[in-house]
Design an enzyme around this catalytic site. Structure first.
Site, PDB file in Angstrom:
ATOM      1  N   GLY A 102       0.616  -1.014   0.091  1.00 45.47           N
ATOM      2  CA  GLY A 102      -0.512   0.087  -0.202  1.00 45.47           C
ATOM      3  C   GLY A 102       0.850   0.859   0.409  1.00 45.47           C
ATOM      4  O   GLY A 102       1.707   1.204  -0.208  1.00 45.47           O
ATOM      5  N   HIS A 121       4.271   2.080  -8.136  1.00 40.64           N
ATOM      6  CA  HIS A 121       3.395   0.587  -7.875  1.00 40.64           C
ATOM      7  C   HIS A 121       2.129   0.599  -9.722  1.00 40.64           C
ATOM      8  O   HIS A 121       2.258  -0.050  -9.623  1.00 40.64           O
ATOM      9  CB  HIS A 121       2.639   1.001  -6.768  1.00 40.64           C
ATOM     10  CG  HIS A 121       3.183   0.922  -5.377  1.00 40.64           C
ATOM     11  ND1 HIS A 121       3.451   1.290  -4.569  1.00 40.64           N
ATOM     12  CD2 HIS A 121       3.927  -0.032  -4.937  1.00 40.64           C
ATOM     13  CE1 HIS A 121       3.765   0.875  -3.495  1.00 40.64           C
ATOM     14  NE2 HIS A 121       4.611   0.432  -3.565  1.00 40.64           N
ATOM     15  N   GLN A 151       7.675  -9.791   8.158  1.00 36.07           N
ATOM     16  CA  GLN A 151       9.003  -9.104   7.516  1.00 36.07           C
ATOM     17  C   GLN A 151       9.529  -7.589   7.942  1.00 36.07           C
ATOM     18  O   GLN A 151      10.348  -7.200   7.359  1.00 36.07           O
ATOM     19  CB  GLN A 151       8.486  -8.782   5.606  1.00 36.07           C
ATOM     20  CG  GLN A 151       7.799  -6.810   5.209  1.00 36.07           C
ATOM     21  CD  GLN A 151       7.708  -7.378   3.765  1.00 36.07           C
ATOM     22  OE1 GLN A 151       6.491  -8.475   3.148  1.00 36.07           O
ATOM     23  NE2 GLN A 151       8.065  -6.723   3.132  1.00 36.07           N
ATOM     24  N   ASP A 203      13.372  -3.623  -5.859  1.00 38.48           N
ATOM     25  CA  ASP A 203      13.492  -4.287  -4.858  1.00 38.48           C
ATOM     26  C   ASP A 203      14.498  -5.452  -5.234  1.00 38.48           C
ATOM     27  O   ASP A 203      13.615  -6.829  -5.817  1.00 38.48           O
ATOM     28  CB  ASP A 203      12.944  -4.492  -3.904  1.00 38.48           C
ATOM     29  CG  ASP A 203      12.355  -3.508  -2.849  1.00 38.48           C
ATOM     30  OD1 ASP A 203      12.430  -3.020  -1.613  1.00 38.48           O
ATOM     31  OD2 ASP A 203      10.972  -3.430  -3.585  1.00 38.48           O
ATOM     32  N   GLN A 236      15.244  -8.838  -3.528  1.00 47.24           N
ATOM     33  CA  GLN A 236      13.790  -9.469  -3.161  1.00 47.24           C
ATOM     34  C   GLN A 236      13.145 -10.195  -4.726  1.00 47.24           C
ATOM     35  O   GLN A 236      12.568 -11.484  -4.683  1.00 47.24           O
ATOM     36  CB  GLN A 236      12.664  -8.450  -2.967  1.00 47.24           C
ATOM     37  CG  GLN A 236      11.324  -8.768  -2.682  1.00 47.24           C
ATOM     38  CD  GLN A 236      10.002  -7.867  -2.854  1.00 47.24           C
ATOM     39  OE1 GLN A 236      10.393  -7.926  -1.233  1.00 47.24           O
ATOM     40  NE2 GLN A 236       9.399  -7.224  -3.722  1.00 47.24           N
ATOM     41  N   VAL A 284      10.332   3.435 -11.038  1.00 50.12           N
ATOM     42  CA  VAL A 284       9.998   4.739 -11.785  1.00 50.12           C
ATOM     43  C   VAL A 284      10.549   5.525 -10.060  1.00 50.12           C
ATOM     44  O   VAL A 284      10.879   5.151  -9.232  1.00 50.12           O
ATOM     45  CB  VAL A 284       9.047   4.489 -11.347  1.00 50.12           C
ATOM     46  CG1 VAL A 284       7.919   6.229 -11.848  1.00 50.12           C
ATOM     47  CG2 VAL A 284       7.925   3.440 -12.153  1.00 50.12           C
ATOM     48  N   SER A 338       9.130   5.653  -3.516  1.00 48.66           N
ATOM     49  CA  SER A 338       9.117   4.398  -2.457  1.00 48.66           C
ATOM     50  C   SER A 338       8.417   5.410  -1.303  1.00 48.66           C
ATOM     51  O   SER A 338       7.888   5.963  -0.766  1.00 48.66           O
ATOM     52  CB  SER A 338      10.925   4.325  -1.582  1.00 48.66           C
ATOM     53  OG  SER A 338       9.830   4.067   0.120  1.00 48.66           O
ATOM     54  N   SER A 339       6.939   4.061  -0.687  1.00 52.06           N
ATOM     55  CA  SER A 339       6.622   4.430   0.640  1.00 52.06           C
ATOM     56  C   SER A 339       7.780   5.464   1.444  1.00 52.06           C
ATOM     57  O   SER A 339       6.768   5.803   1.555  1.00 52.06           O
ATOM     58  CB  SER A 339       6.019   2.784   0.770  1.00 52.06           C
ATOM     59  OG  SER A 339       5.276   2.903  -0.202  1.00 52.06           O
TER      60      SER A 339
HETATM   61  P1  AMP Z   1       5.995  -2.314  -1.639  1.00 55.81           P
HETATM   62  O1  AMP Z   1       4.152  -1.978  -1.288  1.00 55.81           O
HETATM   63  O2  AMP Z   1       6.891  -1.304  -1.096  1.00 55.81           O
HETATM   64  O3  AMP Z   1       6.260  -4.120  -0.860  1.00 55.81           O
HETATM   65  O4  AMP Z   1       5.912  -2.815  -3.254  1.00 55.81           O
HETATM   66  C1  AMP Z   1       5.564  -3.229  -3.647  1.00 55.81           C
HETATM   67  C2  AMP Z   1       5.924  -3.738  -5.141  1.00 55.81           C
HETATM   68  O5  AMP Z   1       6.010  -2.862  -5.555  1.00 55.81           O
HETATM   69  C3  AMP Z   1       7.391  -4.345  -4.722  1.00 55.81           C
HETATM   70  O6  AMP Z   1       7.613  -5.227  -6.004  1.00 55.81           O
HETATM   71  C4  AMP Z   1       8.412  -2.844  -4.845  1.00 55.81           C
HETATM   72  O7  AMP Z   1       9.450  -3.539  -6.014  1.00 55.81           O
HETATM   73  C5  AMP Z   1       7.821  -2.276  -6.662  1.00 55.81           C
HETATM   74  N1  AMP Z   1       8.299  -1.106  -6.545  1.00 55.81           N
HETATM   75  C6  AMP Z   1       8.618  -0.476  -5.522  1.00 55.81           C
HETATM   76  N2  AMP Z   1       8.894   1.229  -5.652  1.00 55.81           N
HETATM   77  C7  AMP Z   1       8.942   0.825  -6.879  1.00 55.81           C
HETATM   78  C8  AMP Z   1       9.393   1.688  -7.821  1.00 55.81           C
HETATM   79  N3  AMP Z   1       9.782   2.727  -7.866  1.00 55.81           N
HETATM   80  N4  AMP Z   1       9.482   1.653  -9.097  1.00 55.81           N
HETATM   81  C9  AMP Z   1       8.833   0.474  -9.391  1.00 55.81           C
HETATM   82  N5  AMP Z   1       8.248  -0.430  -9.010  1.00 55.81           N
HETATM   83  C10 AMP Z   1       7.711  -0.317  -7.589  1.00 55.81           C
END
Ligand code: AMP
Length: 288
Positions: free
Chosen positions: A31, A37, A61, A150, A153, A176, A185-186
């Site tokens: 989220g 995302h 995690q 990631d 990951q 992105v 990043s969140s």
């Molecule tokens: P998260 O909500 O941070 O666990 O991320 C969910 C998914 O979105 C994961 O597969 C992340 O690698 C991807 N994600 C997070 N930030 C980015 C970004 N800046 N660009 C592309 N994918 C992202």
């Protein structure tokens, strides 16, 4: 668009999609959705009639001193983002739907989990592998989309899917970035205004590493030295790692082969915020 909160309803939805001859893509997230995302949702929507975006802040995690309780939770605006980018379902289960017996059964992926994030965040990848496996069982997608952001990951998830014979395709999409190069990043919202400005140094350091690869440099230590130059000038910044490794398995030979694909990996702490990022490069050539 549908909002689903239970595993049984989610599985019933997936079966109905399959019965009608359509396919399902999924985008697992925690989220606080941003343009990174959204790009995954769009990519999934370009290839599948249905896209399920899961929104679940996965407790297993996070380490005991990490940011689980303060992690941003913004379900209403997440739903708007998913809708705007072509998603058809948001799957937002409560914790006891995903962990009906707590942590009695957990998954451990070996090998690629050992260095970097695995070494610095004990148990982190067990939590990731476990929740991704559970989400795949709940959503039953044809294809699952993850971000290169990631990088380690993505290797863990590919290993998990391979070793547990999970019938799903794994697709990795590009990172992105903000206009100055900072990976979205969140967690960027935690940065102070000053740290937000300085945070793009991480991307610039990775770019110097990428440029070094293109000159044909094979000595691994040369990458670390060059990339650290930029960041070590900043005060109140801790580098957890800033290195080059083999892209295939994160192994760290003294010297890479010419033509080898490498990944430049960064984890940097600014204030209370920990940022990770990476770039791929080919030693002696342009990255594909
Ligand atoms: P998260 O909500 O941070 O666990 O991320 C969910 C998914 O979105 C994961 O597969 C992340 O690698 C991807 N994600 C997070 N930030 C980015 C970004 N800046 N660009 C592309 N994918 C992202």
């Amino acid at each position: 668009m549908q909002i689903i909160h239970t595993v049984s309803e989610m599985q019933a939805f997936a079966r109905s999609v399959r019965a009608s001859g359509q396919t399902l893509g999924c985008v697992p997230t925690m989220g606080a959705l941003h343009a990174g995302h959204a790009s995954l949702v769009r990519e999934a929507a370009a290839h599948h009639e249905h896209v399920v975006t899961s929104v679940f802040v996965n407790p297993t995690q996070f380490g005991p001193n990490e940011d689980f309780s303060r992690y941003p939770r913004t379900l209403d605006s997440d739903i708007d983002v998913v809708r705007a980018h072509g998603g058809t379902v948001v799957f937002a289960p409560p914790v006891d739907e995903m962990y009906p017996s707590g942590t009695t059964t957990m998954i451990h992926v070996g090998g690629v989990t050992a260095p970097y994030e695995g070494a610095l965040r004990p148990g982190h990848f067990d939590g990731v592998a476990t929740i991704v496996c559970k989400l795949l069982q709940a959503i039953l997608p044809d294809e699952a989309y993850f971000g290169q952001k990631d990088y380690q990951q993505t290797l863990v998830i590919k290993q998990l899917v391979h070793d547990l014979l999970l019938p799903v395709r794994v697709t990795v999409c590009p990172t992105v970035r903000e206009a100055d190069g900072l990976a979205m990043s969140s967690r960027n919202i935690y940065l102070s205004a000053e740290d937000r400005q300085r945070a793009s140094t991480i991307y610039r350091a990775l770019r110097t590493g990428q440029a070094l690869a293109h000159t044909g440099e094979t000595r691994r230590v040369a990458y670390e030295q060059l990339m650290r130059d930029d960041i070590s000038t900043l005060h109140d910044v801790t580098i957890d790692y800033l290195e080059a490794a083999r892209a295939a398995d994160l192994s760290t030979p003294d010297a890479f082969e010419h033509g080898e694909e490498i990944v430049l990996l960064a984890a940097v702490r600014m204030g209370t915020t920990r940022l990770i990022d990476n770039l791929l490069a080919c030693v002696g050539g342009e990255t594909a």
